[in-house]
Design an enzyme around this catalytic site. Structure first.
Site, PDB file in Angstrom:
ATOM      1  CB  SER A 143      -0.915   0.011   1.213  1.00 49.47           C
ATOM      2  OG  SER A 143      -0.159  -0.161   2.384  1.00 49.47           O
ATOM      3  CB  CYS A 144       3.907   2.068   1.625  1.00 46.48           C
ATOM      4  SG  CYS A 144       3.844   0.434   2.355  1.00 46.48           S
TER       5      CYS A 144
END
Ligand SMILES: Cc1cc2nc3c(=O)[nH]c(=O)nc-3n(C[C@H](O)[C@H](O)[C@H](O)COP(=O)(O)OP(=O)(O)OC[C@H]3O[C@@H](n4cnc5c(N)ncnc54)[C@H](O)[C@@H]3O)c2cc1C
Lengths: 103, 412
Positions: free
Chosen positions: A101-102
């Site tokens: 997600s990063c």
């Protein structure tokens, strides 16, 4: 990448210990993977793992927030189940890739 | 007459309006763009306002300056999209029809999502610098701040311009040093990520930079709430961090309009094909900029590279051809590091930021993952490029696809 035998099943792992093929997963594999990190899995853990596997199969990106809104466990509860890295550990034991997600 | 409707006249929407009007026939295509506000903000400039480097007038211009003649600009809040019927509802009940729709409504900060954030310390000892109001309030506060614990905290992923908080602490460090009070300020960088940045090579470079500047990094901290009485950040696993002055990136979410339209994920970002930029739900809806859920940085440079791909694919869709242009997630970000220096990173979906030179292999003039004076000028010039070239949808001397030329393949 390494290949090892867990619970009688041959599985492929990334350098960080994540399954490269989610279909090589079963409950015994999860239990053994969790042991290597010092976790003992119970029903509550497996409810989270099932949710993660379902979401992953549908191609959804996973975040801690999303698990927290799933109705299975809230974010605090998730931290209690998988202290030190809730999504990192739960994804590993669920046999799905490390969360990205990063960016 | 057919209609292309663009929602949002920020960085991405404005670029698309210009590109499309330059190409599409006036007697065949009507182009309409809708935004709730009349002012265009140069958001990268917000970073410099707290330190008095820029002021409000340096970052604002009327949106209408950038919308070309022949594009209809409507100021209104958008209520919702009805994808099944190719309709968009505006606030006052007005309805717009479209043949193709471009969603470019960006992302906004949502301090209400974190308990205790928009409370009694908000804009007293707690500030954001992702809005014009926040950055101006922080500038006032810093002028006579006596020092103490300054904490920079990122609340949630993803957030726009992932390097901005790193730039903020670097600029703060230099600001306090210049004021002769660096010894009175303790600076801490708090992030839910496992390190200062996500990708290993850049994380190493940026961590070393922060260490050199005596800025402490606390990774893996996922903020639950703020204790206003004791001035503490509290994480979901009950860790606590004290602050005297908190600067924060609140939870970033897509527009509520996306939620009302039933088109968003849990943070109101629109599920989008990361290569074609088509929405997953409707064939005639495309998404560009921060509004999309694609796995790359939410940044103006990304929107710029994506605009070329979106343009090609929209032309194909109009002519009923397959969507062949593929976005690679290309991002290119200047990182201000203080003392007139800067670093630069260039990466995409598959290649992490690597060292080297940019844009010319072996020559530069910019150094990738290096802290140099010329990179700082890159950032300074960016504002001019933004107003005069980027928004107008003009060609830039940089390819949309990332290139490996000039980069060195290294690992940590
Ligand atoms: C502090 C800071 C520093 C940054 N630094 C950099 C940098 O150095 N380099 C870089 O490349 N990028 C940087 N960025 C990021 C960059 O500004 C954004 O990624 C870019 O502006 C995104 O463009 P966009 O068109 O997707 O969204 P925006 O430009 O935010 O535009 C969205 C538009 O949609 C409108 N809108 C939304 N919802 C509605 C609604 N319901 N009804 C009507 N209108 C609506 C809004 O009013 C807005 O005008 C920075 C951002 C910040 C905050």
């Amino acid at each position: 990448m390494t290949q090892i035998t867990i619970a009688g099943q041959s599985v492929d792992l990334t350098d960080e210990g994540y399954l490269t093929d989610a279909s090589q997963w079963n409950k015994e594999v999860a239990v053994e993977l969790a042991k290597t990190e010092g976790f003992e899995l119970g029903d509550d853990h497996f409810k989270v793992l099932d949710f993660l596997r379902d979401a992953h199969a549908k191609g959804e990106t996973l975040t801690i927030r999303k698990v927290g809104k799933s109705g299975i466990v809230d974010i605090k509860g998730l931290y209690k189940l998988f202290p030190g890295g809730p999504l990192k550990f739960s994804s590993k034991f669920a046999g799905i890739p490390k969360p990205t997600s990063c960016v | 007459m057919k209609d292309i409707l663009i929602l949002g006249a920020g960085t991405a929407g404005t670029m698309m309006a210009n590109k499309l009007r330059n190409t599409l026939e006036y007697d065949e295509w009507r182009i309409t763009i809708v935004d709730q506000y009349k002012t265009h903000y140069y958001q990268p400039g917000f970073l410099f306002i707290p330190f008095g480097i820029y002021n409000k007038q340096d970052v604002i211009k009327p949106k209408s300056n950038f919308i070309p003649p022949g594009v209809k600009l409507i100021y209104s809040e958008i209520d919702k999209i009805e994808g099944e019927n190719n309709k968009v509802y505006l606030q006052e009940g007005r309805v717009l029809n479209y043949d193709f729709l471009i969603i470019a409504t960006g992302t906004q900060t949502c301090p209400e999502e974190t308990p205790g954030l928009k409370d009694k310390l908000w804009y007293k000892d707690i500030f954001d610098f992702y809005t014009i109001e926040g950055s101006i309030a922080l500038q006032k506060h810093l002028k006579d701040w006596k020092g103490g614990k300054l904490v920079m905290c990122i609340s949630e992923l993803p957030y726009k311009c992932p390097v901005a908080p790193i730039e903020f602490v670097c600029l703060a460090e230099a600001y306090f040093a210049k004021k002769g009070m660096r010894d009175k300020v303790d600076i801490t960088y708090v992030t839910p990520m496992p390190g200062a940045f996500t990708k290993p090579v850049a994380t190493k470079m940026l961590s070393e930079l922060l260490t050199e500047k005596n800025i402490k990094v606390i990774p893996d901290f996922y903020l639950e709430k703020i204790d206003n009485d004791n001035k503490k950040l509290i994480s979901y696993d009950e860790l606590e961090i004290d602050f005297d002055l908190l600067t924060i990136v609140p939870v970033n979410m897509g527009s509520e309009m996306i939620e009302r339209s039933g088109m968003g994920d849990d943070l109101n970002f629109v599920p989008t094909n990361k290569h074609t930029l088509q929405s997953d739900q409707f064939e005639n809806i495309f998404v560009i900029g921060d509004a999309a859920n694609i796995p790359t940085s939410k940044a103006g440079s990304v929107a710029h590279f994506a605009s070329e791909i979106l343009f090609d694919n929209l032309m194909s869709a109009i002519e009923g051809r397959p969507l062949l242009a593929k976005f690679d997630g290309h991002a290119n970000c200047y990182i201000e590091t203080g003392y007139g220096k800067g670093a630069l990173i260039d990466f995409n979906y598959d290649t992490e930021p690597l060292p080297g030179t940019f844009p010319l292999p072996g020559i530069g003039p910019f150094g990738l993952l290096k802290n140099t004076k010329i990179n700082h000028y890159g950032k300074v010039i960016f504002r001019w490029i933004y107003w005069h070239i980027l928004l107008k949808g003009k060609e830039m001397p940089i390819e949309a696809d990332m290139t490996m030329a000039g980069k060195k393949r290294v690992t940590v």
